[in-house]
Design a protein around this motif. Structure first.
Motif, mmCIF file in Angstrom:
data_model
loop_
_atom_site.group_PDB
_atom_site.id
_atom_site.type_symbol
_atom_site.label_atom_id
_atom_site.label_comp_id
_atom_site.label_asym_id
_atom_site.label_seq_id
_atom_site.Cartn_x
_atom_site.Cartn_y
_atom_site.Cartn_z
ATOM 1 N N SER A 83 0.662 -0.833 -0.447
ATOM 2 C CA SER A 83 -0.425 -0.099 -0.130
ATOM 3 C C SER A 83 1.203 0.995 0.296
ATOM 4 O O SER A 83 0.276 2.482 -0.831
ATOM 5 N N GLU A 84 2.423 1.179 0.514
ATOM 6 C CA GLU A 84 2.552 2.402 0.835
ATOM 7 C C GLU A 84 3.396 2.470 -0.492
ATOM 8 O O GLU A 84 3.534 3.695 -1.275
ATOM 9 N N PHE A 85 3.773 1.633 -1.148
ATOM 10 C CA PHE A 85 4.176 1.922 -2.588
ATOM 11 C C PHE A 85 3.266 2.351 -3.309
ATOM 12 O O PHE A 85 3.855 2.728 -4.239
ATOM 13 N N ALA A 86 2.072 1.450 -3.555
ATOM 14 C CA ALA A 86 1.468 1.949 -4.485
ATOM 15 C C ALA A 86 1.497 3.358 -4.238
ATOM 16 O O ALA A 86 0.799 3.868 -4.893
ATOM 17 N N LYS A 87 0.776 3.930 -3.570
ATOM 18 C CA LYS A 87 0.856 5.377 -2.752
ATOM 19 C C LYS A 87 2.300 5.949 -3.735
ATOM 20 O O LYS A 87 1.662 7.209 -4.489
ATOM 21 N N LEU A 88 2.848 5.792 -2.817
ATOM 22 C CA LEU A 88 4.522 6.338 -3.576
ATOM 23 C C LEU A 88 4.443 6.642 -5.380
ATOM 24 O O LEU A 88 5.326 7.191 -6.183
ATOM 25 N N MET A 89 3.949 5.513 -6.008
ATOM 26 C CA MET A 89 3.954 5.012 -7.508
ATOM 27 C C MET A 89 2.303 5.949 -8.176
ATOM 28 O O MET A 89 2.628 5.720 -9.094
ATOM 29 N N ARG A 90 1.916 6.573 -6.796
ATOM 30 C CA ARG A 90 0.594 7.104 -7.746
ATOM 31 C C ARG A 90 -0.532 5.503 -8.016
ATOM 32 O O ARG A 90 -0.952 6.057 -9.380
ATOM 33 N N VAL A 91 -0.241 4.770 -7.833
ATOM 34 C CA VAL A 91 -1.862 3.680 -8.769
ATOM 35 C C VAL A 91 -1.935 2.935 -7.788
ATOM 36 O O VAL A 91 -1.821 3.231 -6.248
ATOM 37 N N SER A 92 -2.977 1.613 -8.258
ATOM 38 C CA SER A 92 -3.892 1.771 -7.175
ATOM 39 C C SER A 92 -3.345 1.085 -6.208
ATOM 40 O O SER A 92 -2.287 -0.120 -7.618
ATOM 41 N N VAL A 93 -3.200 -0.685 -5.560
ATOM 42 C CA VAL A 93 -2.781 -1.249 -4.818
ATOM 43 C C VAL A 93 -3.085 -2.532 -5.893
ATOM 44 O O VAL A 93 -2.266 -3.079 -5.944
ATOM 45 N N ARG A 94 -3.675 -2.910 -6.346
ATOM 46 C CA ARG A 94 -4.606 -3.826 -7.431
ATOM 47 C C ARG A 94 -3.346 -4.089 -8.169
ATOM 48 O O ARG A 94 -3.424 -4.895 -8.989
ATOM 49 N N THR A 95 -3.252 -2.841 -8.732
ATOM 50 C CA THR A 95 -2.048 -2.594 -9.776
ATOM 51 C C THR A 95 -1.201 -2.776 -10.180
ATOM 52 O O THR A 95 -0.144 -3.835 -10.685
ATOM 53 N N LEU A 96 0.064 -2.241 -8.409
ATOM 54 C CA LEU A 96 0.712 -2.676 -7.880
ATOM 55 C C LEU A 96 0.671 -4.598 -8.084
ATOM 56 O O LEU A 96 1.613 -5.022 -8.371
ATOM 57 N N GLN A 97 -0.480 -5.145 -7.531
ATOM 58 C CA GLN A 97 -0.220 -6.337 -7.635
ATOM 59 C C GLN A 97 -0.143 -7.076 -8.982
ATOM 60 O O GLN A 97 0.030 -8.121 -9.399
ATOM 61 N N ASN A 98 -0.327 -7.124 -9.668
ATOM 62 C CA ASN A 98 -0.496 -7.369 -11.362
ATOM 63 C C ASN A 98 0.153 -6.948 -11.500
ATOM 64 O O ASN A 98 0.961 -8.310 -11.901
ATOM 65 N N TRP A 99 0.804 -6.205 -11.266
ATOM 66 C CA TRP A 99 2.275 -5.941 -11.519
ATOM 67 C C TRP A 99 3.537 -7.211 -11.114
ATOM 68 O O TRP A 99 4.562 -7.583 -11.553
ATOM 69 N N GLU A 100 2.972 -6.963 -10.362
ATOM 70 C CA GLU A 100 4.332 -8.874 -8.777
ATOM 71 C C GLU A 100 4.384 -9.411 -9.336
ATOM 72 O O GLU A 100 4.722 -10.304 -9.135
ATOM 73 N N GLN A 101 3.025 -9.783 -9.855
ATOM 74 C CA GLN A 101 2.251 -10.965 -9.796
ATOM 75 C C GLN A 101 2.478 -11.599 -11.680
ATOM 76 O O GLN A 101 2.170 -12.913 -11.798
ATOM 77 N N HIS A 102 3.065 -10.420 -12.601
ATOM 78 C CA HIS A 102 3.632 -11.087 -13.692
ATOM 79 C C HIS A 102 1.897 -10.395 -14.024
ATOM 80 O O HIS A 102 2.423 -11.349 -15.764
#
Length: 96
Positions: free
Chosen positions: A49-68
């Protein structure tokens, strides 16, 4: 607008159209491959959640990136590359 400049712009648009249709090859091509989002985030020590906020994306978007399931593109890929290369500077700059 200057007639010469206008003709150059029209020529550029026609060239872009030909490239898009596969009728011409681009003079150069840049590809930016984004680093692994999860590895970058873990190196920063931030939660999702902290990193998603830093990147200005949703947590879900970050999770999609992390899970490829998805891959960051454009500015997000560039920002990930910056955070990967110089995390201290990027974090200081982005936290303001």
């Amino acid at each position: 607008m200057d007639k010469t400049l206008f003709e150059e712009l029209v020529g550029s648009l026609k060239e872009a159209q030909a490239i898009a249709k596969g009728q011409a090859k681009p003079s150069r091509r840049y590809e930016l491959s984004a680093p692994d989002a999860k590895a970058v985030r873990e190196r920063t020590g931030l939660s999702q959640s902290e990193f998603a906020k830093l990147m200005r994306v949703s947590v879900r978007t970050l999770q999609n990136w992390e899970q490829h399931r998805r891959h960051p593109t454009g500015p997000a890929a560039a920002l990930l590359k910056i955070v990967s290369t110089a995390p201290e500077v990027a974090l200081k700059s982005l936290h303001g």
